[in-house]
Design a protein around this motif. Structure first.
Motif, PDB file in Angstrom:
ATOM      1  N   LEU A 157      51.572  62.647  31.019  1.00 28.53           N
ATOM      2  CA  LEU A 157      50.715  62.361  29.864  1.00 28.53           C
ATOM      3  C   LEU A 157      49.352  63.031  29.987  1.00 28.53           C
ATOM      4  O   LEU A 157      48.815  63.557  29.002  1.00 28.53           O
ATOM      5  CB  LEU A 157      50.567  60.856  29.692  1.00 28.53           C
ATOM      6  N   VAL A 158      48.766  63.028  31.184  1.00 26.63           N
ATOM      7  CA  VAL A 158      47.473  63.705  31.367  1.00 26.63           C
ATOM      8  C   VAL A 158      47.638  65.210  31.206  1.00 26.63           C
ATOM      9  O   VAL A 158      46.815  65.885  30.562  1.00 26.63           O
ATOM     10  CB  VAL A 158      46.877  63.351  32.740  1.00 26.63           C
ATOM     11  N   ARG A 159      48.710  65.757  31.763  1.00 23.10           N
ATOM     12  CA  ARG A 159      48.946  67.197  31.649  1.00 23.10           C
ATOM     13  C   ARG A 159      49.116  67.574  30.174  1.00 23.10           C
ATOM     14  O   ARG A 159      48.597  68.601  29.713  1.00 23.10           O
ATOM     15  CB  ARG A 159      50.187  67.590  32.443  1.00 23.10           C
ATOM     16  N   ASN A 160      49.839  66.752  29.413  1.00 25.47           N
ATOM     17  CA  ASN A 160      50.003  67.014  27.980  1.00 25.47           C
ATOM     18  C   ASN A 160      48.661  66.966  27.258  1.00 25.47           C
ATOM     19  O   ASN A 160      48.382  67.781  26.378  1.00 25.47           O
ATOM     20  CB  ASN A 160      50.957  65.985  27.361  1.00 25.47           C
ATOM     21  N   ALA A 161      47.836  65.978  27.609  1.00 19.74           N
ATOM     22  CA  ALA A 161      46.532  65.853  26.953  1.00 19.74           C
ATOM     23  C   ALA A 161      45.681  67.095  27.201  1.00 19.74           C
ATOM     24  O   ALA A 161      44.989  67.585  26.301  1.00 19.74           O
ATOM     25  CB  ALA A 161      45.818  64.599  27.440  1.00 19.74           C
ATOM     26  N   ILE A 162      45.712  67.609  28.433  1.00 20.67           N
ATOM     27  CA  ILE A 162      44.958  68.830  28.742  1.00 20.67           C
ATOM     28  C   ILE A 162      45.551  70.022  27.991  1.00 20.67           C
ATOM     29  O   ILE A 162      44.828  70.841  27.403  1.00 20.67           O
ATOM     30  CB  ILE A 162      44.961  69.088  30.265  1.00 20.67           C
TER      31      ILE A 162
ATOM     32  N   ARG B 292      49.777  47.725  31.111  1.00 26.67           N
ATOM     33  CA  ARG B 292      49.750  48.838  30.163  1.00 26.67           C
ATOM     34  C   ARG B 292      48.741  49.887  30.611  1.00 26.67           C
ATOM     35  O   ARG B 292      47.625  49.554  31.006  1.00 26.67           O
ATOM     36  CB  ARG B 292      49.392  48.330  28.766  1.00 26.67           C
ATOM     37  N   THR B 293      49.176  51.155  30.506  1.00 26.28           N
ATOM     38  CA  THR B 293      48.308  52.284  30.840  1.00 26.28           C
ATOM     39  C   THR B 293      48.145  53.144  29.595  1.00 26.28           C
ATOM     40  O   THR B 293      49.145  53.593  29.013  1.00 26.28           O
ATOM     41  CB  THR B 293      48.909  53.116  31.977  1.00 26.28           C
ATOM     42  N   ASP B 294      46.880  53.366  29.179  1.00 28.81           N
ATOM     43  CA  ASP B 294      46.573  54.191  28.007  1.00 28.81           C
ATOM     44  C   ASP B 294      45.923  55.487  28.452  1.00 28.81           C
ATOM     45  O   ASP B 294      45.045  55.488  29.332  1.00 28.81           O
ATOM     46  CB  ASP B 294      45.618  53.457  27.068  1.00 28.81           C
ATOM     47  N   ILE B 295      46.325  56.600  27.827  1.00 30.12           N
ATOM     48  CA  ILE B 295      45.695  57.899  28.051  1.00 30.12           C
ATOM     49  C   ILE B 295      45.160  58.353  26.691  1.00 30.12           C
ATOM     50  O   ILE B 295      45.932  58.780  25.815  1.00 30.12           O
ATOM     51  CB  ILE B 295      46.678  58.934  28.636  1.00 30.12           C
ATOM     52  N   ARG B 296      43.857  58.248  26.489  1.00 29.83           N
ATOM     53  CA  ARG B 296      43.225  58.601  25.215  1.00 29.83           C
ATOM     54  C   ARG B 296      42.597  59.988  25.330  1.00 29.83           C
ATOM     55  O   ARG B 296      41.964  60.314  26.339  1.00 29.83           O
ATOM     56  CB  ARG B 296      42.144  57.597  24.846  1.00 29.83           C
ATOM     57  N   ASP B 297      42.791  60.782  24.265  1.00 28.18           N
ATOM     58  CA  ASP B 297      42.163  62.097  24.247  1.00 28.18           C
ATOM     59  C   ASP B 297      41.452  62.304  22.916  1.00 28.18           C
ATOM     60  O   ASP B 297      41.686  61.570  21.953  1.00 28.18           O
ATOM     61  CB  ASP B 297      43.200  63.213  24.488  1.00 28.18           C
ATOM     62  N   THR B 298      40.600  63.290  22.873  1.00 25.08           N
ATOM     63  CA  THR B 298      39.860  63.623  21.655  1.00 25.08           C
ATOM     64  C   THR B 298      40.376  64.921  21.060  1.00 25.08           C
ATOM     65  O   THR B 298      39.615  65.681  20.440  1.00 25.08           O
ATOM     66  CB  THR B 298      38.358  63.764  21.976  1.00 25.08           C
ATOM     67  N   GLY B 299      41.662  65.186  21.247  1.00 27.81           N
ATOM     68  CA  GLY B 299      42.270  66.418  20.746  1.00 27.81           C
ATOM     69  C   GLY B 299      42.465  66.412  19.242  1.00 27.81           C
ATOM     70  O   GLY B 299      41.962  65.533  18.523  1.00 27.81           O
ATOM     71  N   PRO B 300      43.223  67.377  18.730  1.00 25.76           N
ATOM     72  CA  PRO B 300      43.391  67.514  17.275  1.00 25.76           C
ATOM     73  C   PRO B 300      44.296  66.465  16.647  1.00 25.76           C
ATOM     74  O   PRO B 300      44.386  66.380  15.430  1.00 25.76           O
ATOM     75  CB  PRO B 300      44.008  68.917  17.127  1.00 25.76           C
TER      76      PRO B 300
ATOM     77  N   LEU C  41      58.919  73.169  28.331  1.00 29.17           N
ATOM     78  CA  LEU C  41      60.261  72.997  27.786  1.00 29.17           C
ATOM     79  C   LEU C  41      60.382  71.816  26.842  1.00 29.17           C
ATOM     80  O   LEU C  41      61.439  71.581  26.266  1.00 29.17           O
ATOM     81  CB  LEU C  41      61.271  72.812  28.936  1.00 29.17           C
ATOM     82  N   GLY C  42      59.338  71.017  26.714  1.00 26.26           N
ATOM     83  CA  GLY C  42      59.435  69.838  25.869  1.00 26.26           C
ATOM     84  C   GLY C  42      60.140  68.690  26.543  1.00 26.26           C
ATOM     85  O   GLY C  42      60.773  67.862  25.879  1.00 26.26           O
ATOM     86  N   LEU C  43      60.082  68.609  27.893  1.00 28.10           N
ATOM     87  CA  LEU C  43      60.755  67.548  28.632  1.00 28.10           C
ATOM     88  C   LEU C  43      59.794  66.490  29.156  1.00 28.10           C
ATOM     89  O   LEU C  43      60.230  65.449  29.637  1.00 28.10           O
ATOM     90  CB  LEU C  43      61.537  68.132  29.813  1.00 28.10           C
ATOM     91  N   GLY C  44      58.497  66.743  29.109  1.00 31.16           N
ATOM     92  CA  GLY C  44      57.543  65.813  29.708  1.00 31.16           C
ATOM     93  C   GLY C  44      57.600  64.434  29.091  1.00 31.16           C
ATOM     94  O   GLY C  44      57.741  63.425  29.796  1.00 31.16           O
TER      95      GLY C  44
END
Length: 465
Positions: free
Chosen positions: A346-351, A374-382, A407-410
């Motif tokens: 999730l962090v790698r995707n956010a970056i 619960r674990t939340d990963i919040r980003d300020t992306g588009p 590959l779209g597997l994450g």
């Protein structure tokens, strides 16, 4: 072919329904017309003619007394006038009705007989009133009885004629009703048969579609299993050579005398890193179908600190601020490697998908929600387009227009790992406002973990036996 038959059968059912409705309506109209002939013609004719007949008999009786009882003539004259008025009313009512086909001759005979009888009664009264001795002769027998008998015969014939017509109309009503019932019953039977045919065709079609869905599901499951095996083999076979090549490239960089010769090697290292990330995703995806380790524990605080340290250089290069809210002292029911894989994907995707937004921040937060962590990963992306949200966690799904590598597997790996450990995953996103990916895992020692451990122990005991 079955769909064509279904359409034909359905059209036949609808056609039968409309045909039944049309026949019933026509039958109702025919019965209505016949009933009106009885109600407004045959029955009133008989009623008016019966009044004429009764009034004629009454006139004859009163006129006989009028002739033979001179002392009562004033009173009998009034009664005679009333009886004649009733007879004329009955005649007028009968003649005002519409004649049945063939009834015109009967009407002409009655009208002629009535005129003869009415004139005879008028003459007899005139003679009697002018000559008191006229009653002693055969005035009634000679002048009144013959036209009266003829009128009564014609009236009786007309009553019989209308009675016969009424019976014929009633018989036609009964026959029309019988034919309508037969036709409607036949069409209803046809509708029922066609409905059964339609139901059987629908059942067959549904069974065929269900079989196709089942076959497709089995095919997808088999493909998924093959894909997992393939992913594991590819990751296992390629990752070691990639690691060796990367180590060789890094060693060459250290031994290179100047930056000009190092730059191509750095590009090679970056390419090998991306290849290593892809094979790592394949390996994680293959391993995500495994059973959770019994008694596994992970401390989110330690794993998050280690992970954020590992991503620090990559985040700094992308000009992204990595931060974490204070983590409560909790344990989750999974291994540190599983938690690291969940959080890392999730962090790698956010970056990877931060884009070029001016505010560039990723925040990790851990909260307690009863028996779940619960674990939340919040980003300020588009943010993510709404139409892509339902498919985000499917294997190999990539949004249209995406330029990020992978590959779209994450996210598929995250979903399988979380659900395999009794948890859930989800996403909240709004275009231009960023995204929040989250996953929940059972707290260590929660009822879910106890049940899972008990089921594993029972399964192990069965296998031992």
């Amino acid at each position: 072919m079955s769909w064509k038959m279904l359409v034909v059968a359905f059209a036949a059912v609808v056609g039968s329904f409309f045909a039944t409705t049309f026949i019933v309506q026509r039958s109702s109209a025919a019965v209505g017309g016949l009933s009106e002939d009885i109600i407004y013609n045959s029955a009133p004719s008989i009623e008016h003619l019966a009044l004429v007949r009764r009034s004629v008999l009454e006139v004859e009786l009163l006129l006989a007394r009028f002739i033979n009882e001179p002392q009562l003539r004033p009173e009998l004259g009034r009664d005679l006038d009333a009886a004649l008025a009733r007879a004329r009313r009955g005649m007028s009512g009968y003649m005002a009705l519409t004649a049945f086909p063939g009834e015109e001759s009967v009407r002409m005979d009655i009208q002629e007989s009535w005129l003869g009888f009415d004139n005879a009664v008028t003459r007899a009264r005139t003679v009697t009133e002018s000559d008191p001795r006229a009653g002693a002769g055969g005035l009634f027998d000679e002048q009144i009885e013959p036209p009266g008998r003829r009128l009564l015969e014609d009236v009786t014939r007309a009553i019989e004629y209308n009675a016969v017509r009424g019976r014929e109309l009633a018989e036609r009503i009964r026959e029309t009703r019988r034919r309508t019932v037969l036709l409607a019953t036949g069409l209803n039977v046809i509708c029922g048969i066609l409905a059964v045919v339609v139901a059987r065709l629908l059942h067959r079609e549904l069974q065929a579609r269900r079989a196709l869905v089942d076959a497709h599901t089995k095919f997808l499951e088999a493909r998924a299993e093959e894909l997992e095996q393939f992913a594991g083999r590819v990751a296992h076979d390629i990752r070691n050579p990639l690691s060796s090549a990367r180590m060789a490239a890094e060693l060459a960089v250290r031994k290179s005398p100047d930056d000009t010769s190092r730059e191509p090697l750095r590009r090679i290292i970056r390419s090998l890193s991306r290849a290593d990330a892809i094979t790592g995703a394949l390996l994680d995806f293959a391993r995500s179908g495994a059973r959770p380790d019994p008694g596994a524990r992970a401390e989110p605080r330690a794993v998050i600190a280690d992970l954020l340290g590992g991503f620090a250089a990559e985040a700094e290069q992308a000009d992204i601020e990595l931060s974490c809210e204070p983590v409560p002292p909790v344990l989750v029911a999974c291994s540190p490697g599983v938690y690291l894989s969940l959080l890392g994907n999730l962090v790698r995707n956010a970056i990877k998908y931060m884009g070029d937004t001016p505010t560039r921040r990723i925040t990790v937060q851990v909260t307690e929600e009863g028996a779940m962590i619960r674990t939340d990963i919040r980003d300020t992306g588009p943010g993510i387009a709404p139409e892509n949200l339902p498919s985000l966690f499917e294997p190999y799904f990539r949004a249209h227009g995406s330029v990020a590598e992978g590959l779209g597997l994450g996210l598929a790996t995250v979903k399988k790992l979380a659900e395999g450990h009794g948890g859930r995953v989800g996403v909240i996103s709004e275009r231009g406002r960023g995204s929040t990916f989250w996953f929940e895992l059972p707290r260590a020692g929660s009822p879910w973990e106890t049940v899972t451990d008990a089921s594993r122990a029972a399964s192990g005991s069965v296998l031992q036996h």
